[in-house]
Design a protein around this motif. Structure first.
Motif, short mmCIF file in Angstrom:
data_model
loop_
_atom_site.label_atom_id
_atom_site.label_comp_id
_atom_site.label_asym_id
_atom_site.label_seq_id
_atom_site.Cartn_x
_atom_site.Cartn_y
_atom_site.Cartn_z
N GLN A 7 0.84 -1.20 0.00
CA GLN A 7 0.00 0.00 0.00
C GLN A 7 0.87 1.26 0.00
O GLN A 7 1.79 1.40 0.80
CB GLN A 7 -0.91 0.01 1.23
CG GLN A 7 -1.91 1.14 1.23
CD GLN A 7 -2.74 1.17 2.50
OE1 GLN A 7 -2.21 1.38 3.59
NE2 GLN A 7 -4.03 0.96 2.36
N LYS A 31 -11.75 0.96 -2.32
CA LYS A 31 -10.68 -0.01 -2.52
C LYS A 31 -10.29 -0.19 -3.99
O LYS A 31 -9.82 -1.25 -4.41
CB LYS A 31 -11.03 -1.36 -1.87
CG LYS A 31 -11.21 -1.25 -0.36
CD LYS A 31 -11.21 -2.61 0.30
CE LYS A 31 -11.09 -2.58 1.81
NZ LYS A 31 -11.36 -1.35 2.53
N ASN A 34 -5.06 1.14 -4.08
CA ASN A 34 -4.41 0.57 -2.89
C ASN A 34 -3.44 1.61 -2.33
O ASN A 34 -2.24 1.58 -2.60
CB ASN A 34 -3.69 -0.72 -3.24
CG ASN A 34 -3.09 -1.37 -2.00
OD1 ASN A 34 -3.53 -1.14 -0.88
ND2 ASN A 34 -2.06 -2.18 -2.20
N LYS A 36 -3.15 5.04 0.90
CA LYS A 36 -3.69 5.76 2.04
C LYS A 36 -3.23 7.21 1.94
O LYS A 36 -2.03 7.46 1.74
CB LYS A 36 -3.19 5.14 3.35
CG LYS A 36 -3.71 5.85 4.59
CD LYS A 36 -3.19 5.20 5.87
CE LYS A 36 -3.77 5.91 7.09
NZ LYS A 36 -3.27 5.32 8.36
N CYS A 192 0.34 3.71 -7.98
CA CYS A 192 0.32 2.90 -6.75
C CYS A 192 0.46 1.41 -7.04
O CYS A 192 0.81 0.63 -6.15
CB CYS A 192 -0.96 3.17 -5.96
SG CYS A 192 -1.01 4.83 -5.26
#
Length: 218
Positions: A7, A31, A34, A36, A192
């Motif tokens: 992640q 989702k 992936n 944050k 990502c």
């Protein structure tokens, strides 16, 4: 089985409403990316992007550029704040400041921007009005890697919208923004998933060097 990737962590820089930030928050929540978002940083206290971050439980940081004597001093503080979160990617989402070369070079290859024109056309401000004034038949947006040249980094993806006769600038801007909210999360997803990189000042997707106008969906 699909390949699993670690992640990624993202810091988003905003100056205003943060509609692209919201699109990214939503895609992560679903989702589909992936990643944050570890912080949202704004140079305007009234930036609604800060509220969007708080609503999503993301650290929201305001660094007032008026408290610094120079761009270099502001950018050093901004970089120090970013580095506290050690992000894999920095996303400019309507961040209305010209960044210093030293700042850009610090994050070269891991900083993306979205610009409301079909680059290299209409770098800088007032892009929608300039497209109308030029009687362009099409307009749009570009996602690109950030380099020291303003709005000049390698393009990853462009999306086009038609410019109609007697086009109203607000309506054109709205249609471009609808495209932005779809294309920016897609490019971030590629990054990502380790599919997108910047190599020798070119955007490379799935080990293929992209054309000057970026990835062609057609």
């Amino acid at each position: 089985m699909t390949e699993q990737h670690v992640q990624k962590s993202i810091v988003v820089l905003v100056s205003g409403n943060g509609s692209n930030l919201q699109a990214i928050i939503d895609e992560i929540a679903e989702k589909r990316i992936n990643a944050k978002i570890v912080a949202v940083i704004a140079n305007q206290e009234t930036a609604y992007g800060l509220t969007r971050a708080e609503n999503a439980g993301i650290p929201a940081i305001y660094i007032d550029h008026k408290n610094f004597a120079s761009r270099e001093e502001y950018d050093k503080q901004l970089a120090d704040s970013i580095d506290e979160f050690n992000p894999n990617l920095i996303v400019l989402a309507g961040f209305m400041r010209i960044l210093t070369p030293a700042f850009v070079e610090r994050y070269q290859g891991r900083m993306l921007n979205i610009h409301p024109s079909l680059l290299p056309k209409y770098k800088g401000l007032h892009t929608h009005q300039r497209a109308i004034d030029a009687n362009d038949k099409e307009h749009g947006a570009s996602v690109h890697f950030v380099t020291p040249e303003l709005d000049g980094g390698p393009v990853v993806l462009q999306s086009k919208v038609p410019v109609f006769e007697q086009q109203d600038v607000q309506e054109l801007a709205q249609r471009v923004q609808q495209q932005e909210r779809q294309m920016y999360p897609l490019v971030i997803k590629w990054f990502c998933e380790d599919r997108l990189k910047m190599i020798n000042n070119r955007a490379v997707l799935d080990n293929q060097i992209l054309a000057d106008e970026g990835y062609a969906i057609e």
